[in-house]
Scaffold this motif. Structure first.
Motif, PDB file in Angstrom:
ATOM      1  N   ALA A  18       0.897 -45.033  -6.028  1.00 16.85           N
ATOM      2  CA  ALA A  18      -0.476 -44.801  -5.563  1.00 16.85           C
ATOM      3  C   ALA A  18      -1.301 -46.083  -5.646  1.00 16.85           C
ATOM      4  CB  ALA A  18      -1.133 -43.694  -6.384  1.00 16.85           C
ATOM      5  N   ALA A  37      -9.810 -43.310  -7.853  1.00 14.74           N
ATOM      6  CA  ALA A  37      -8.958 -42.867  -6.742  1.00 14.74           C
ATOM      7  C   ALA A  37      -7.701 -42.150  -7.225  1.00 14.74           C
ATOM      8  CB  ALA A  37      -8.573 -44.060  -5.874  1.00 14.74           C
ATOM      9  N   THR A  38      -7.216 -42.523  -8.404  1.00 14.85           N
ATOM     10  CA  THR A  38      -5.983 -41.914  -8.908  1.00 14.85           C
ATOM     11  C   THR A  38      -6.259 -40.814  -9.934  1.00 14.85           C
ATOM     12  OG1 THR A  38      -5.791 -43.561 -10.675  1.00 14.85           O
ATOM     13  CG2 THR A  38      -4.629 -44.023  -8.600  1.00 14.85           C
ATOM     14  N   GLU A  93      -2.765 -40.028   3.637  1.00 13.26           N
ATOM     15  CA  GLU A  93      -2.993 -39.538   2.272  1.00 13.26           C
ATOM     16  C   GLU A  93      -3.792 -40.546   1.457  1.00 13.26           C
ATOM     17  OE1 GLU A  93       0.678 -38.303   0.355  1.00 13.26           O
ATOM     18  OE2 GLU A  93       1.458 -37.747   2.324  1.00 13.26           O
ATOM     19  N   GLN A  97      -7.410 -40.055  -0.167  1.00  9.13           N
ATOM     20  CA  GLN A  97      -7.568 -40.275  -1.615  1.00  9.13           C
ATOM     21  C   GLN A  97      -8.756 -41.209  -1.866  1.00  9.13           C
ATOM     22  OE1 GLN A  97      -4.057 -42.132  -3.266  1.00  9.13           O
ATOM     23  NE2 GLN A  97      -4.414 -41.270  -5.283  1.00  9.13           N
ATOM     24  N   ASN A 100     -12.095 -39.373  -1.051  1.00 10.00           N
ATOM     25  CA  ASN A 100     -12.489 -38.361  -2.032  1.00 10.00           C
ATOM     26  C   ASN A 100     -12.941 -38.942  -3.362  1.00 10.00           C
ATOM     27  OD1 ASN A 100     -11.867 -36.376  -0.183  1.00 10.00           O
ATOM     28  ND2 ASN A 100      -9.830 -35.996  -1.021  1.00 10.00           N
ATOM     29  N   SER A 101     -12.673 -40.218  -3.586  1.00  9.82           N
ATOM     30  CA  SER A 101     -13.072 -40.824  -4.859  1.00  9.82           C
ATOM     31  C   SER A 101     -14.388 -41.557  -4.695  1.00  9.82           C
ATOM     32  CB  SER A 101     -11.983 -41.765  -5.355  1.00  9.82           C
ATOM     33  OG  SER A 101     -11.911 -42.917  -4.527  1.00  9.82           O
TER      34      SER A 101
END
Length: 105
Positions: A18, A37-38, A93, A97, A100-101
């Motif tokens: 990731a 993000a993770t 993806e 990701q 969304n962060s």
């Protein structure tokens, strides 16, 4: 010198994969943004970043209290191609990701 088995072992970890994909997408990221993000803690990200630095896949720079990371332009061409190919498969993806962060910096 980075060997294929070493690269595949590094990328076989979900968090490190990731991180590498995020850096491929973004160019450069602060640790706080990687954490966001993770959804991983700063100590966990730092541990994974140490592995990526040791393999010479990433470079870092300090800006105040933050450390920014980017993929190393000095990695072997075959490794960069492998990362790019993986990114092409995962880019939607990765973009979701990042979207969304929220920045934590």
């Amino acid at each position: 010198m980075l060997q294929p088995l070493q690269l595949f072992k590094i990328l076989s970890d979900e968090t490190r994969l990731a991180i590498v994909m995020l850096l491929r997408e973004s160019g450069e990221m602060c640790v706080c943004d990687i954490c966001g993000a993770t959804s991983a803690s700063q100590p966990k990200i730092s541990r994974h970043m140490a592995i990526l630095r040791e393999a010479e896949l990433v470079l870092d720079r300090r800006e105040g209290k933050w450390i920014h990371y980017r993929l190393s332009p000095h990695m072997p061409a075959w490794a960069a191609e492998t990362i790019t190919t993986s990114w092409h498969c995962l880019r939607e993806e990765v973009r979701q990701q990042r979207k969304n962060s929220a920045s934590s910096c």
